[in-house]
Design an enzyme around this catalytic site. Structure first.
Site, PDB file in Angstrom:
ATOM      1  N   CYS A  90       0.827  -1.212   0.000  1.00 56.01           N
ATOM      2  CA  CYS A  90       0.000   0.000   0.000  1.00 56.01           C
ATOM      3  C   CYS A  90       0.864   1.265   0.000  1.00 56.01           C
ATOM      4  O   CYS A  90       1.543   1.557   0.989  1.00 56.01           O
ATOM      5  CB  CYS A  90      -0.905  -0.033   1.228  1.00 56.01           C
ATOM      6  SG  CYS A  90      -1.848   1.457   1.519  1.00 56.01           S
ATOM      7  N   CYS A  93      -0.161   3.903   2.628  1.00 57.85           N
ATOM      8  CA  CYS A  93       0.252   3.492   3.979  1.00 57.85           C
ATOM      9  C   CYS A  93       1.640   4.029   4.302  1.00 57.85           C
ATOM     10  O   CYS A  93       1.920   4.400   5.441  1.00 57.85           O
ATOM     11  CB  CYS A  93       0.256   1.972   4.095  1.00 57.85           C
ATOM     12  SG  CYS A  93      -1.382   1.237   3.981  1.00 57.85           S
TER      13      CYS A  93
END
Length: 167
Positions: A90, A93
């Site tokens: 991700c 993230c």
């Protein structure tokens, strides 16, 4: 004509030998400081300052937790707790990670910040209702008080933490 081609080509990085079979001495390589004298030492990280910076960041950075430590680490913690659910694939993230590193330094000792890989601990993610990453949950006395999903500005995380601390 063959005599001109019998010698190997000279190495471009070494001086040409003075005579066949001997190698000319090469002066030792020395790294020169190219900074102007007035700027020397400002903004330059020396090895000792880099190691002290990295040690300080490691000490105050969010800790990684696992499913086996969830109850003790998050639900039974005396301090307020912030948990980031993330995944290694991700991209957003990673952006939230950097913000939480800064926040961890700012709020050291007042709040505990953890990271939990949602791919490694799907049972905890499902239990907490995490269906997207990054998601940040805020807990106080084992009770989930706030949830932030997606990449938010630092000010929103700070505002949520301030509300948690005053609650």
């Amino acid at each position: 004509m063959t005599a001109a081609h019998s010698a190997p080509p000279p190495c471009l990085s070494c001086p040409a030998p003075a005579a066949r079979g001997t190698v000319a001495s090469v002066p030792p390589f020395r790294l020169r400081n190219s900074f102007p004298h007035g700027l020397r030492g400002t903004g330059i990280r020396t090895p000792s300052s880099v190691s002290s910076i990295s040690v300080a960041r490691r000490r105050e950075a969010p800790e990684t937790i696992t499913a086996s430590a969830w109850d003790v680490t998050v639900l039974q913690k005396g301090l307020p707790v912030l948990v980031e659910f993330w995944a290694s694939w991700c991209g957003p993230c990673k952006m939230v990670d950097r913000l939480l590193d800064e926040i961890a330094r700012d709020y050291a000792g007042r709040i505990k910040i953890y990271k939990l890989d949602a791919d490694d601990c799907p049972q905890i993610a499902a239990f907490e209702g995490i269906d997207r990453v990054p998601t940040v949950l805020l807990f106080k006395n084992g009770e989930k008080l706030k949830s932030l999903t997606g990449t938010m500005p630092k000010s929103l995380y700070v505002e949520a933490i301030e509300q948690l601390l005053s609650h």
